[in-house]
Design a protein around this motif. Structure first.
Motif, PDB file in Angstrom:
ATOM      1  N   ASN A   1       1.052 -39.991  39.910  1.00 21.16           N
ATOM      2  CA  ASN A   1       1.393 -39.520  38.565  1.00 21.16           C
ATOM      3  C   ASN A   1       0.368 -38.513  38.069  1.00 21.16           C
ATOM      4  OD1 ASN A   1       3.733 -40.955  38.330  1.00 21.16           O
ATOM      5  ND2 ASN A   1       2.841 -42.658  37.199  1.00 21.16           N
TER       6      ASN A   1
ATOM      7  N   PHE B   1       9.681 -39.331  41.259  1.00 24.64           N
ATOM      8  CA  PHE B   1      10.949 -38.850  40.710  1.00 24.64           C
ATOM      9  C   PHE B   1      11.858 -40.013  40.363  1.00 24.64           C
ATOM     10  CE2 PHE B   1      11.274 -38.728  45.359  1.00 24.64           C
ATOM     11  CZ  PHE B   1      12.365 -39.544  45.585  1.00 24.64           C
ATOM     12  N   ARG B   2      11.496 -41.243  40.786  1.00 29.72           N
ATOM     13  CA  ARG B   2      12.405 -42.362  40.572  1.00 29.72           C
ATOM     14  C   ARG B   2      12.247 -42.985  39.196  1.00 29.72           C
ATOM     15  NH1 ARG B   2      13.940 -44.950  45.846  1.00 29.72           N
ATOM     16  NH2 ARG B   2      14.063 -46.854  44.635  1.00 29.72           N
ATOM     17  N   GLY B   3      11.145 -42.686  38.541  1.00 30.10           N
ATOM     18  CA  GLY B   3      10.952 -43.186  37.185  1.00 30.10           C
ATOM     19  C   GLY B   3      10.907 -44.695  37.095  1.00 30.10           C
TER      20      GLY B   3
ATOM     21  N   ASP C   1      -7.160 -38.999  34.276  1.00 27.14           N
ATOM     22  CA  ASP C   1      -6.930 -37.651  34.796  1.00 27.14           C
ATOM     23  C   ASP C   1      -7.032 -36.628  33.675  1.00 27.14           C
ATOM     24  OD1 ASP C   1      -4.275 -36.891  33.613  1.00 27.14           O
ATOM     25  OD2 ASP C   1      -3.560 -38.621  34.769  1.00 27.14           O
TER      26      ASP C   1
ATOM     27  N   THR D   1      12.239 -40.459  33.700  1.00 23.93           N
ATOM     28  CA  THR D   1      11.253 -39.597  34.360  1.00 23.93           C
ATOM     29  C   THR D   1      11.302 -38.207  33.763  1.00 23.93           C
ATOM     30  OG1 THR D   1      10.604 -38.622  36.470  1.00 23.93           O
ATOM     31  CG2 THR D   1      12.942 -39.024  36.184  1.00 23.93           C
ATOM     32  N   SER D   2      10.188 -37.519  33.797  1.00 25.27           N
ATOM     33  CA  SER D   2      10.171 -36.120  33.357  1.00 25.27           C
ATOM     34  C   SER D   2      10.317 -35.188  34.557  1.00 25.27           C
ATOM     35  CB  SER D   2       8.848 -35.819  32.638  1.00 25.27           C
ATOM     36  OG  SER D   2       7.765 -36.137  33.493  1.00 25.27           O
ATOM     37  N   LYS D   3      10.544 -35.766  35.746  1.00 25.96           N
ATOM     38  CA  LYS D   3      10.425 -34.951  36.959  1.00 25.96           C
ATOM     39  C   LYS D   3      11.748 -34.500  37.570  1.00 25.96           C
ATOM     40  CE  LYS D   3       6.169 -37.369  37.429  1.00 25.96           C
ATOM     41  NZ  LYS D   3       5.353 -38.364  38.109  1.00 25.96           N
TER      42      LYS D   3
ATOM     43  N   ALA E   1       0.946 -34.592  37.219  1.00 28.30           N
ATOM     44  CA  ALA E   1       0.598 -34.026  35.900  1.00 28.30           C
ATOM     45  C   ALA E   1      -0.362 -32.845  36.055  1.00 28.30           C
ATOM     46  CB  ALA E   1      -0.021 -35.096  35.003  1.00 28.30           C
TER      47      ALA E   1
ATOM     48  N   THR F   1      -4.664 -38.283  30.770  1.00 22.48           N
ATOM     49  CA  THR F   1      -4.118 -39.632  30.670  1.00 22.48           C
ATOM     50  C   THR F   1      -5.036 -40.639  31.351  1.00 22.48           C
ATOM     51  OG1 THR F   1      -1.891 -38.700  30.758  1.00 22.48           O
ATOM     52  CG2 THR F   1      -2.081 -41.049  31.218  1.00 22.48           C
TER      53      THR F   1
ATOM     54  N   ALA G   1       7.881 -46.580  38.509  1.00 20.39           N
ATOM     55  CA  ALA G   1       6.573 -47.161  38.835  1.00 20.39           C
ATOM     56  C   ALA G   1       5.908 -47.789  37.617  1.00 20.39           C
ATOM     57  CB  ALA G   1       5.671 -46.096  39.447  1.00 20.39           C
ATOM     58  N   LEU G   2       5.784 -47.042  36.528  1.00 15.14           N
ATOM     59  CA  LEU G   2       5.047 -47.588  35.389  1.00 15.14           C
ATOM     60  C   LEU G   2       5.705 -48.855  34.854  1.00 15.14           C
ATOM     61  CD1 LEU G   2       3.737 -44.498  33.393  1.00 15.14           C
ATOM     62  CD2 LEU G   2       2.518 -46.012  34.963  1.00 15.14           C
TER      63      LEU G   2
ATOM     64  N   ILE H   1       1.008 -37.137  28.265  1.00 15.45           N
ATOM     65  CA  ILE H   1       2.367 -37.619  27.981  1.00 15.45           C
ATOM     66  C   ILE H   1       2.689 -37.300  26.522  1.00 15.45           C
ATOM     67  CG2 ILE H   1       3.860 -39.671  27.873  1.00 15.45           C
ATOM     68  CD1 ILE H   1       1.884 -40.974  29.905  1.00 15.45           C
TER      69      ILE H   1
HETATM   70  P1  ADP Z   1       7.993 -41.035  38.031  1.00 10.66           P
HETATM   71  O1  ADP Z   1       6.617 -40.684  38.474  1.00 10.66           O
HETATM   72  O2  ADP Z   1       8.898 -41.348  39.179  1.00 10.66           O
HETATM   73  O3  ADP Z   1       8.587 -40.068  37.069  1.00 10.66           O
HETATM   74  P2  ADP Z   1       6.682 -43.215  36.684  1.00 10.66           P
HETATM   75  O4  ADP Z   1       7.164 -44.539  36.212  1.00 10.66           O
HETATM   76  O5  ADP Z   1       5.572 -43.219  37.636  1.00 10.66           O
HETATM   77  O6  ADP Z   1       7.912 -42.437  37.240  1.00 10.66           O
HETATM   78  O7  ADP Z   1       6.236 -42.376  35.417  1.00 10.66           O
HETATM   79  C1  ADP Z   1       7.184 -42.173  34.369  1.00 10.66           C
HETATM   80  C2  ADP Z   1       6.865 -40.900  33.587  1.00 10.66           C
HETATM   81  O8  ADP Z   1       5.638 -41.071  32.864  1.00 10.66           O
HETATM   82  C3  ADP Z   1       6.622 -39.697  34.446  1.00 10.66           C
HETATM   83  O9  ADP Z   1       7.838 -39.053  34.781  1.00 10.66           O
HETATM   84  C4  ADP Z   1       5.731 -38.837  33.567  1.00 10.66           C
HETATM   85  O10 ADP Z   1       6.498 -38.085  32.672  1.00 10.66           O
HETATM   86  C5  ADP Z   1       4.950 -39.843  32.762  1.00 10.66           C
HETATM   87  N1  ADP Z   1       3.597 -40.044  33.329  1.00 10.66           N
HETATM   88  C6  ADP Z   1       3.170 -41.098  34.051  1.00 10.66           C
HETATM   89  N2  ADP Z   1       1.867 -40.974  34.369  1.00 10.66           N
HETATM   90  C7  ADP Z   1       1.458 -39.793  33.867  1.00 10.66           C
HETATM   91  C8  ADP Z   1       0.213 -39.077  33.870  1.00 10.66           C
HETATM   92  N3  ADP Z   1      -0.878 -39.561  34.484  1.00 10.66           N
HETATM   93  N4  ADP Z   1       0.159 -37.893  33.221  1.00 10.66           N
HETATM   94  C9  ADP Z   1       1.254 -37.395  32.608  1.00 10.66           C
HETATM   95  N5  ADP Z   1       2.450 -38.009  32.580  1.00 10.66           N
HETATM   96  C10 ADP Z   1       2.561 -39.205  33.183  1.00 10.66           C
END
Ligand code: ADP
Ligand code: MG
Length: 559
Positions: A40, A101-103, A65, A84-86, A44, A149, A105-106, A70
Motif C-alpha cells: 500500500n 487492487f482487490r481492496g 510512509d 479500492t482507489s486503484k 501511494a 500514512t 487487505a486493510l 488517504i
Molecule cells: P487495495 O490495496 O487492494 O486497494 P487495501 O485494503 O490494501 O486495498 O487498501 C484500501 C485502500 O486504502 C487503497 O486502495 C488506498 O486507497 C488506501 N490506502 C491503504 N493504504 C494506504 C497508504 N499507505 N497510503 C495511501 N492510501 C492507502
C-alpha cells in the motif's frame, strides 16, 4: 423432513465474520501484514518507508510512509471489502499497474487485530486518526501527522485464538518478515527502507537511483553480487534481467531466490524449474541456486489474480515463458566460458589435461577402448564438469575424461551421415524463429534451393516477398546459434555453386556454438550415444580418454 420450513435459508454473513474469512486467505502471519502494508505504501508512491516491529511483528507492526495519503472522507471506507482507489469502473484488471487492487487487505487485517491508521494528504501537519478493533471502528479524530500514512497493527489474531496458536516463535516470524521486506526492497530501488525490531535499528536500505547493484548487495549479500553474473535477455514478448548467483554459493534452501514478474514478487514452480534447469549440472541435486531476476512481459498475458496474496501467477503461454527463461539462464551461465581450442592458455592443470584430450590419440592412452556399451554410467557418478565442457566420471575400470563438444560433434557427424543416407531427420522447432529480410530478387533466385536445406531438417519458409524465416533445425543442431547458422547458410545458397558438402561443412561448424547446459539425464544420454558409436578414426575427434594417476593428480591441482 420436507417442506419450506426445513430448507436452510440464505443470508449475508455479518461483516465481521466475512472479513475474518477473507483474512484467512490474506493474513497468514505477521509477514503477510507487512507485505500488504508495504505494498500500500509503495502504491501511494512513497519514497521513504519506515518499519517498526515488536516481537517479530506478533505484538506490533507499524509502517510509516511519505506517500500521497488517504483522503479524509475515504478513511472509514478503507476497511470496506472491494473498496479500492486503484481500479476504477471499467478499468481493465489486466492493466493494473499497482501492487494492490482487490481492496480487501486493510479490512481483513483490521478484522483480526487492533489497528490504527493515521494519514494526512498535505503539509499542514494535520491529519486524521482512525482506531479499530476487530472490524469495528472505535473512533476517528484529528491527529498531528506529516504528509503520508502510518498504519499500526497490534496483537495480531487477538480475537482468533486458533490462528494465534499457529504462529511460530518470535524468531521464526521475524525471519518471514525480514524476507518479505527484502523481497519488496529488492524490486523498489528508488524507495528507501528503514527497519527497527524491538527498538533496535536492524536494516537500512537507502534509495538508489541507478546503482541497482548496491541495493542488491545490501540485501542479497556482498558475496552474492561479487560473483554474480548479470543477465539481460530479451526475446519477442519477454525481457529478463537481474543477477544469477555463482553456482558455488548455492544453498541448501531456496531462501535466496528472488523472482519478480513486472515488479511483483512471485513464486512459480514452473519458472523456478526453468531457472534450475538452466543451471543444470553446475549445481548438485538438492541444492538451490541464488538469484535475483526480473521478468517483464505484457501484463495481459499473465494473470496475477489467482490467489488473494497474489504470489501465484497463471501464464497464457507457460511453456514459452519456461523455455525463454531456461534459455536466458543457460546462455548467461555459459557465455564467455566457452573454452577455445587453446584451452591450455589459462595455464591451469585441469585445462592442460583437458586439452590433451584433443591431441592424444584415444587408442594410445589407457589401453584399448572398451567394447561398445561397456562404459556405463549413472547420473550420480558424474564427478565433475570442467568449464562446462569436460566431464569426469568413473566406469567400472577407470576414471574417464569426456569431452562434450567432441561428443556432440561426433554425434552430429553421425546424424548428418544418416540423413544423407536417406534416414528420417529428427527436428526441433526453434523457440524463437529467426526472420531475415533480403532483396526480393535475391529470394526469388534462392527459393528453389531452400530444398537443399529442407532435406537435412533445416526448415526455412518464405514469409513475404522480401523475407524468409528459419523455423526448425535438426535436433543435432540444438546448440547452434540459429541466427548465425541461418546467415551462413543463406550466404552459401546465394553462391550459385554451393553443393551439399558446403552445407554440411557450415552446419558442422555450428554444432558447438553454444555450450548449452544439460541435465544429468542429457549427459548420460550423450555418453550412451557415444558408446553406441563406432570409432571412425581421423574424421572423429577423440571424445574421451582414461585418466592415469598422474592426470588425476594434475586435475586435483597436484603435480
Ligand atoms: P487495495 O490495496 O487492494 O486497494 P487495501 O485494503 O490494501 O486495498 O487498501 C484500501 C485502500 O486504502 C487503497 O486502495 C488506498 O486507497 C488506501 N490506502 C491503504 N493504504 C494506504 C497508504 N499507505 N497510503 C495511501 N492510501 C492507502
Ligand atoms: Mg493493498
Amino acid at each position: 423432513m420436507s417442506g419450506l420450513n426445513n430448507v436452510p435459508r440464505i443470508h449475508a454473513l455479518p461483516r465481521e465474520l466475512a472479513d475474518q474469512i477473507a483474512a484467512g486467505e490474506v493474513v497468514e502471519r505477521p509477514a503477510s501484514v507487512v507485505k500488504e502494508l508495504l505494498e500500500n505504501a509503495i502504491d501511494a508512491r512513497a519514497d521513504h518507508i519506515r518499519i517498526d516491529l515488536e516481537r517479530g511483528g506478533i505484538t506490533r507492526i507499524r509502517i510509516t510512509d511519505n506517500g500521497h495519503g488517504i483522503h479524509p472522507d475515504d478513511l472509514r471506507q478503507t476497511l470496506d471489502r472491494h473498496s479500492t482507489s486503484k481500479l476504477s469502473e471499467g478499468g481493465a484488471l489486466q492493466r493494473v499497474q499497482t501492487l494492490g487492487f482487490r481492496g480487501e487487505a486493510l479490512g481483513a487485517i483490521a478484522s483480526v487485530s487492533r489497528m490504527t491508521i493515521q494519514s494526512s494528504c498535505d503539509d499542514s501537519g494535520q491529519g486524521l486518526e482512525m482506531q479499530c478493533s476487530g472490524s469495528s471502528i472505535e473512533y476517528v479524530m484529528p491527529v498531528a501527522h506529516r504528509a503520508g500514512t502510518t498504519v499500526e497493527v497490534r496483537t495480531l489474531f487477538f480475537n482468533t485464538p486458533a490462528r494465534r496458536k499457529f504462529l511460530r516463535t518470535e524468531w521464526t516470524e521475524y525471519q518471514h518478515v525480514q524476507y518479505v521486506i527484502r523481497q519488496i526492497a529488492l524490486s523498489h530501488f528508488s524507495t528507501g527502507f528503514h527497519v527497527t525490531h524491538n527498538g533496535r535499528k536492524v536494516m537500512t536500505y537507502p534509495a538508489v537511483s541507478a546503482d541497482y547493484a548496491r541495493r542488491v548487495a545490501a540485501i542479497a549479500g556482498q558475496e552474492f553480487i561479487h560473483k554474480a553474473r548479470p543477465l539481460d535477455y530479451s526475446a519477442a514478448a519477454f525481457h529478463l534481467w537481474g543477477w544469477l548467483g555463482d553456482p558455488a554459493i548455492a544453498r541448501n534452501q531456496s531462501d535466496r531466490q528472488y523472482l519478480y514478474l513486472n515488479g511483483r514478487a512471485i513464486r512459480d514452480k514452473h519458472l523456478n524449474h526453468a531457472i534450475r534447469v538452466g543451471y543444470a549440472d553446475r549445481i548438485y541435486p538438492g541444492r538451490y541456486p541464488c538469484y535475483v531476476l526480473f521478468l517483464e512481459m505484457d501484463p495481459a498475458l499473465a494473470d496475477i489474480n489467482v490467489h488473494p496474496a497474489k504470489h501465484e501467477v497463471r501464464f497464457a503461454h507457460t511453456r514459452d515463458v519456461h523455455d525463454f527463461i531456461h534459455a536466458a539462464v543457460a546462455d548467461t551461465l555459459t557465455a564467455g566460458r566457452v573454452p577455445e581450442p587453446a584451452v591450455a592458455g589459462d595455464g591451469s592443470h585441469s585445462a592442460k589435461v583437458a586439452q590433451e584430450i584433443n591431441t592424444v590419440e584415444v587408442r594410445e592412452s589407457g589401453g584399448p577402448l572398451p567394447a561398445t556399451g561397456s562404459l556405463q554410467t549413472q547420473p550420480a557418478q558424474i564427478r565433475a564438469v570442467l568449464q562446462g565442457r569436460f566431464l569426469i566420471f568413473e566406469d567400472a575400470q577407470a576414471t574417464i575424461l569426456f569431452d562434450l563438444q567432441a561428443a556432440r560433434m561426433t554425434l552430429a557427424r553421425q546424424a548428418l551421415a544418416q540423413v544423407r543416407a536417406g534416414h528420417r531427420v529428427v527436428q526441433k522447432p526453434l523457440l524463437l524463429p529467426v526472420s531475415r529480410e533480403y532483396p526480393r530478387s535475391m529470394l526469388d533466385k534462392l527459393e528453389d534451393r531452400l530444398d537443399m536445406l529442407a532435406v537435412i531438417g533445416v526448415d526455412v519458409v518464405r514469409q513475404a516477398p522480401d523475407s524468409i524465416m528459419l523455423r526448425q533445425l535438426p535436433a543435432f543442431l540444438e546448440f547452434a546459434d540459429a541466427a548465425g547458422l541461418f546467415d551462413d547458410l543463406v550466404a552459401a545458397l546465394d553462391r550459385s555453386a554451393a553443393c551439399d558438402d558446403d552445407i554440411d561443412e557450415i552446419v558442422l561448424g555450428h554444432v558447438n556454438d553454444r555450450q548449452g547446459s544439460l541435465t544429468h539425464e542429457d549427459l548420460c544420454r550423450i555418453i550412451d550415444a557415444i558408446m553406441q558409436t563406432e570409432y571412425t578414426g581421423a574424421r572423429t575427434p577423440p571424445v574421451y580418454r582414461r585418466l592415469s594417476a598422474d592426470d588425476l593428480l594434475a586435475l586435483l591441482g597436484g603435480r
